[in-house]
Design a protein around this motif. Sequence first.
Motif: not given
Length: 473
Positions: A219-226
């Motif tokens: 599952v895609a992430m950003d700087e905070q995770g999921l």
Amino acid sequence: MTPLWHPDIPPPPGPLYARLADALERDIAAGILPGGSRLPPQRELAYALGLSIGTVTRAYAEAERRGLLLAHVGRGSFIRDTSPDIAIATSFDPTPSTPAPQTGTIDLRCNIPPRMGLTRALERAVAELAAAGQLEPAVQYIQGSGLRSVREAGATWLARRHGLACDPADLIQCNGGQHAIALVLSSLCRPGDTVLCESATFYGARTAAEHLGLTLRGVAMDEQGLLPAALERAAAETRARVLFTVPTLQNPTTRTMSLSRRQDIARVAHQHDLTIVEDDAYYTYADPADRPPPIAMIAPDRTLYVASISKGILPGFRLGFVTLPPTVMRERIMRGIRALGYCPPALGGMIFARWVADGTADAIADAVQAETAVRLAMARRILGSAMEPPGAARSPHVWVPLSPLAAQRTLNHALRAGVELTPPEACSVSRDAESGVRVCLGAPDDRPMLERALHIVRDAIHEPALSEASGII
């Protein structure tokens, strides 16, 4: 007594009592408050600092929770005297010198705490167990969920270091965090099932899933995770029923979910009937002043919480715990225990229980985290902007974002220079996975060895293509 202690209390944010405890921790580390010294009575310190007695009382309680103090009724509060048995190789000389010749390679693949000198502490713990006539369980089969005394110590540890209250009856003692993950996945899933996880995930979880015949869907992430929206899409598309996540200092990226992100993930899990397997092996490394609560506190009815003692104290204990929510059938987990090992080993858990009771476990964990902070500062100094800022003030590993090709070149360049790194593809579970190199800071025996390895990694990052292109015309 230390009646003239006048701390420089850090400014906001954070409650005053926590900031006073921070000042205490800082002055202990600086040697201003030596081990064994007696602190002023709470009323006297409150008067001297112009604070309320309640604030100082809470600060002392917080300091005791962190393992900084020992409080004795009728005698007062004393700075904990760090045991000489708890020693870390810290012979770092900041003066540049010629690196000593190395044999073999330096391992930056294995994510373990810095090496501890615990032989005498282990010998003493075993001797004390023998003197008390308590060694018998160590040579016998024990009940599948673990000794009651070990599970009680586990519950105490989770409350003290993770902020998670749980009933010892709801805890399962496991043979380390890896065993806990395999046990949970094998009990919740059947071959062919899909398990959702971060696009780059813990290599041990990937290994367990492959062995069990499960499909991991990244599952895609950003700087905070999921990303909650990506999780919703994946849950709807796959009809998966299990989510595996590392929300604190995510392995490999070190990203940490905020409170609001955890709440969003819990909401999605509720809407799509997902059971959450929360691997929180690195929770104790996060700053107590601002770390968010475990997802297990936000969604206790659908979260199995995995806590590993190996990552923060001693890998050789092979000790971990799983909390069971009421929605998970205990008998299913117990069948998994019998199938995968029948019962956990007792001796490491018995020593851990004794160390939780007498404060040794806290002293070890605090020493590990203090050394980890030093090693992380070294990584920041040497790797600079190449590494992604970790999601907590202390992290046993760092993440260097790189394209797949650059990551592989960096790995090859470092290996030729004598440093082993985690292969870039080891943690990837999707084509759009986070790409880069994980650098583990705890495995080198001492700081000089780590410094040499980090310089090699820095050179490998910035000059990987040069060696590949040599000889090309």
